[in-house]
Design a protein around this motif. Structure first.
Motif, mmCIF file in Angstrom:
data_model
loop_
_atom_site.group_PDB
_atom_site.id
_atom_site.type_symbol
_atom_site.label_atom_id
_atom_site.label_comp_id
_atom_site.label_asym_id
_atom_site.label_seq_id
_atom_site.Cartn_x
_atom_site.Cartn_y
_atom_site.Cartn_z
ATOM 1 N N SER A 42 -8.357 2.811 -1.213
ATOM 2 C CA SER A 42 -8.236 2.185 -2.527
ATOM 3 C C SER A 42 -9.009 0.871 -2.533
ATOM 4 O O SER A 42 -9.608 0.477 -1.526
ATOM 5 C CB SER A 42 -6.761 1.926 -2.852
ATOM 6 O OG SER A 42 -6.207 0.998 -1.925
ATOM 7 N N SER A 59 9.465 2.714 -1.413
ATOM 8 C CA SER A 59 9.277 1.292 -1.706
ATOM 9 C C SER A 59 10.488 0.432 -1.354
ATOM 10 O O SER A 59 10.349 -0.773 -1.140
ATOM 11 C CB SER A 59 8.915 1.101 -3.180
ATOM 12 O OG SER A 59 9.933 1.616 -4.009
ATOM 13 N N LEU A 118 0.825 -1.213 0.000
ATOM 14 C CA LEU A 118 0.000 0.000 0.000
ATOM 15 C C LEU A 118 0.857 1.261 0.000
ATOM 16 O O LEU A 118 0.578 2.223 -0.722
ATOM 17 C CB LEU A 118 -0.924 -0.011 1.218
ATOM 18 C CG LEU A 118 -2.036 -1.062 1.207
ATOM 19 C CD1 LEU A 118 -2.661 -1.190 2.600
ATOM 20 C CD2 LEU A 118 -3.105 -0.706 0.174
ATOM 21 N N ILE A 119 1.902 1.250 0.812
ATOM 22 C CA ILE A 119 2.793 2.418 0.883
ATOM 23 C C ILE A 119 3.566 2.567 -0.429
ATOM 24 O O ILE A 119 3.683 3.673 -0.985
ATOM 25 C CB ILE A 119 3.762 2.288 2.073
ATOM 26 C CG1 ILE A 119 2.982 2.365 3.391
ATOM 27 C CG2 ILE A 119 4.838 3.382 2.029
ATOM 28 C CD1 ILE A 119 3.784 1.951 4.614
ATOM 29 N N PHE A 145 2.931 12.095 4.800
ATOM 30 C CA PHE A 145 2.404 11.297 3.694
ATOM 31 C C PHE A 145 0.916 11.026 3.930
ATOM 32 O O PHE A 145 0.539 10.457 4.958
ATOM 33 C CB PHE A 145 3.159 9.967 3.582
ATOM 34 C CG PHE A 145 4.649 10.130 3.407
ATOM 35 C CD1 PHE A 145 5.178 10.365 2.149
ATOM 36 C CD2 PHE A 145 5.509 10.053 4.497
ATOM 37 C CE1 PHE A 145 6.561 10.515 1.990
ATOM 38 C CE2 PHE A 145 6.877 10.203 4.339
ATOM 39 C CZ PHE A 145 7.407 10.439 3.074
ATOM 40 N N TYR A 146 0.094 11.421 2.966
ATOM 41 C CA TYR A 146 -1.355 11.299 3.091
ATOM 42 C C TYR A 146 -1.845 10.205 2.141
ATOM 43 O O TYR A 146 -2.040 10.436 0.949
ATOM 44 C CB TYR A 146 -2.022 12.634 2.781
ATOM 45 C CG TYR A 146 -1.750 13.718 3.805
ATOM 46 C CD1 TYR A 146 -2.737 14.131 4.696
ATOM 47 C CD2 TYR A 146 -0.494 14.323 3.904
ATOM 48 C CE1 TYR A 146 -2.498 15.124 5.652
ATOM 49 C CE2 TYR A 146 -0.233 15.313 4.850
ATOM 50 C CZ TYR A 146 -1.242 15.700 5.714
ATOM 51 O OH TYR A 146 -0.989 16.682 6.647
ATOM 52 N N GLY A 147 -2.025 9.003 2.675
ATOM 53 C CA GLY A 147 -2.487 7.878 1.864
ATOM 54 C C GLY A 147 -3.991 7.895 1.682
ATOM 55 O O GLY A 147 -4.739 8.264 2.590
ATOM 56 N N GLU A 148 -4.446 7.474 0.503
ATOM 57 C CA GLU A 148 -5.869 7.471 0.191
ATOM 58 C C GLU A 148 -6.425 6.053 0.193
ATOM 59 O O GLU A 148 -5.697 5.084 -0.050
ATOM 60 C CB GLU A 148 -6.107 8.112 -1.183
ATOM 61 C CG GLU A 148 -5.664 9.561 -1.295
ATOM 62 C CD GLU A 148 -6.479 10.496 -0.416
ATOM 63 O OE1 GLU A 148 -7.619 10.126 -0.052
ATOM 64 O OE2 GLU A 148 -5.976 11.589 -0.078
ATOM 65 N N PRO A 170 -8.302 5.866 4.433
ATOM 66 C CA PRO A 170 -7.083 6.666 4.313
ATOM 67 C C PRO A 170 -6.089 6.270 5.395
ATOM 68 O O PRO A 170 -6.468 5.685 6.412
ATOM 69 C CB PRO A 170 -7.588 8.094 4.509
ATOM 70 C CG PRO A 170 -8.798 7.949 5.369
ATOM 71 C CD PRO A 170 -9.437 6.647 4.952
ATOM 72 N N ARG A 182 2.834 1.649 -3.466
ATOM 73 C CA ARG A 182 2.036 2.072 -4.618
ATOM 74 C C ARG A 182 1.739 3.566 -4.588
ATOM 75 O O ARG A 182 1.705 4.215 -5.635
ATOM 76 C CB ARG A 182 0.728 1.283 -4.655
ATOM 77 C CG ARG A 182 0.904 -0.155 -5.119
ATOM 78 C CD ARG A 182 -0.421 -0.863 -5.321
ATOM 79 N NE ARG A 182 -0.210 -2.220 -5.794
ATOM 80 C CZ ARG A 182 -1.179 -3.092 -6.036
ATOM 81 N NH1 ARG A 182 -2.449 -2.733 -5.839
ATOM 82 N NH2 ARG A 182 -0.900 -4.315 -6.468
ATOM 83 N N GLN A 183 1.510 4.115 -3.412
ATOM 84 C CA GLN A 183 1.171 5.535 -3.335
ATOM 85 C C GLN A 183 2.395 6.418 -3.111
ATOM 86 O O GLN A 183 2.373 7.602 -3.460
ATOM 87 C CB GLN A 183 0.137 5.764 -2.230
ATOM 88 C CG GLN A 183 -1.188 5.071 -2.512
ATOM 89 C CD GLN A 183 -2.330 5.587 -1.661
ATOM 90 O OE1 GLN A 183 -2.392 6.770 -1.331
ATOM 91 N NE2 GLN A 183 -3.247 4.691 -1.305
ATOM 92 N N PHE A 184 3.443 5.830 -2.519
ATOM 93 C CA PHE A 184 4.661 6.609 -2.249
ATOM 94 C C PHE A 184 5.869 5.793 -2.712
ATOM 95 O O PHE A 184 6.598 5.220 -1.876
ATOM 96 C CB PHE A 184 4.744 6.955 -0.756
ATOM 97 C CG PHE A 184 3.477 7.558 -0.211
ATOM 98 C CD1 PHE A 184 3.118 8.861 -0.538
ATOM 99 C CD2 PHE A 184 2.618 6.811 0.595
ATOM 100 C CE1 PHE A 184 1.941 9.421 -0.055
ATOM 101 C CE2 PHE A 184 1.443 7.360 1.071
ATOM 102 C CZ PHE A 184 1.099 8.665 0.748
#
Length: 304
Positions: free
Chosen positions: A94, A30, A21-22, A89-92, A100, A24-26
């Motif tokens: 999915s 990775s 999850l981290i 870091f603001y995860g959304e 979030p 893919r968005q950030f």
């Protein structure tokens, strides 16, 4: 203790899922190692490398808190006298994860478990100055960020008393006769129905699982701000009873700026109430270290 508990997760995230999850968005994160640090009622927490911490909600009720933290925590910086985790870091939400999530700068330190009373006393002024400044934050500005106002009805002593009586029946077999007797006697002394409402911005969940200390045992970080709310300062001032030994409380309240007897009454009540909740969860999790610390917090709160 059986049954469904309020802290039971609606969804879980393991290390591999958090890494996915981290990443893919950030994608800049990775390549970093992902390690689960722990979990509370509302969130599962992961350390990303040595620099960041990510919190993933475990329950629907925590989603609003994560969003609110993302808005309000950056605005607190000028008021903070103790390090705290700043959102970076603001995860959304999915298809892979329905909520979030937030990534913060990592605040180093250890949980204050098993500290001597002498070491605890060293943080009296540090904690008082921290709370004095936090409680000075403009209430209206906090409300505009989505902070709830007294959503737990903290000033209602009667309802807290009833709940504590129920808590005691659930954990009594994990207490010594002396411990259970002291708690039962304290609950029986609670005759006041409620205290007058006072509004300040609160951390809202200030106990040993949300505090960090340095190598000298002095408080060096305050974490887990998901219960930020507007309400009675006694909620946060409860650390004067649960964390500090009796002889350090005078300095604490003098540094904070004083507190009336109603505030101190409610602060002591919450200093017993919250560790009783922590004790119930620790028993359910079979975590003897947390259970022991929760019991010592209760006994300290009831000492003069």
């Amino acid at each position: 203790m059986g049954g469904t508990n309020v802290w039971d997760a609606e969804w879980e995230v393991n290390e591999e899922e958090a890494r996915m999850l981290i990443g893919r968005q950030f994608p800049q994160l990775s390549s970093k190692q992902v390690k689960r640090m722990g979990w509370g009622w509302d969130n599962t927490v992961f350390l990303i490398g040595d620099e960041y911490v990510f919190r993933f909600p475990r329950r629907t009720i925590a989603v609003g808190s994560i969003r609110m933290e993302g808005k309000l925590l950056p605005k607190l910086e000028a008021y903070m006298t103790i390090p705290y985790p700043k959102p970076l870091f603001y995860g959304e939400a999915s298809d892979e994860y329905p909520a979030p999530f937030l990534g913060y700068a990592h605040v180093p330190g250890d949980f204050p478990i098993g500290l001597t009373e002498e070491r605890r006393a060293l943080s009296a002024e540090t904690l008082a100055k921290f709370l004095r400044r936090l409680h000075e934050f403009p209430v209206q500005a906090a409300l505009k960020c989505g902070v709830q106002q007294d959503h737990r009805n903290l000033t209602d002593i009667t309802s807290r008393k009833v709940k504590m009586e129920g808590f005691l029946t659930k954990v009594v077999e994990h207490l010594s006769p002396e411990e259970s007797g002291v708690i039962e006697a304290y609950i029986s002394t609670l005759q006041k129905d409620r205290v007058e409402a006072v509004n300040a911005l609160l951390h809202g969940d200030l106990h040993f699982k949300n505090m960090l200390v340095n190598e000298n045992g002095i408080v060096s970080g305050i974490i887990d701000w998901g219960d930020l709310n507007v309400g009675h300062p006694a909620c946060d001032l409860s650390v004067a009873y649960s964390f500090l030994p009796p002889y350090a409380r005078g300095l604490f309240f003098e540094t904070y700026g004083g507190a009336d007897e109603e505030t101190k009454l409610l602060a002591r009540l919450i200093a017993v109430y919250i560790p009783m909740l922590i004790l119930m969860q620790a028993v359910d999790d079979r975590n003897e270290a947390i259970a022991s610390e929760a019991k010592s917090n209760i006994m300290r709160a009831l000492s003069d």
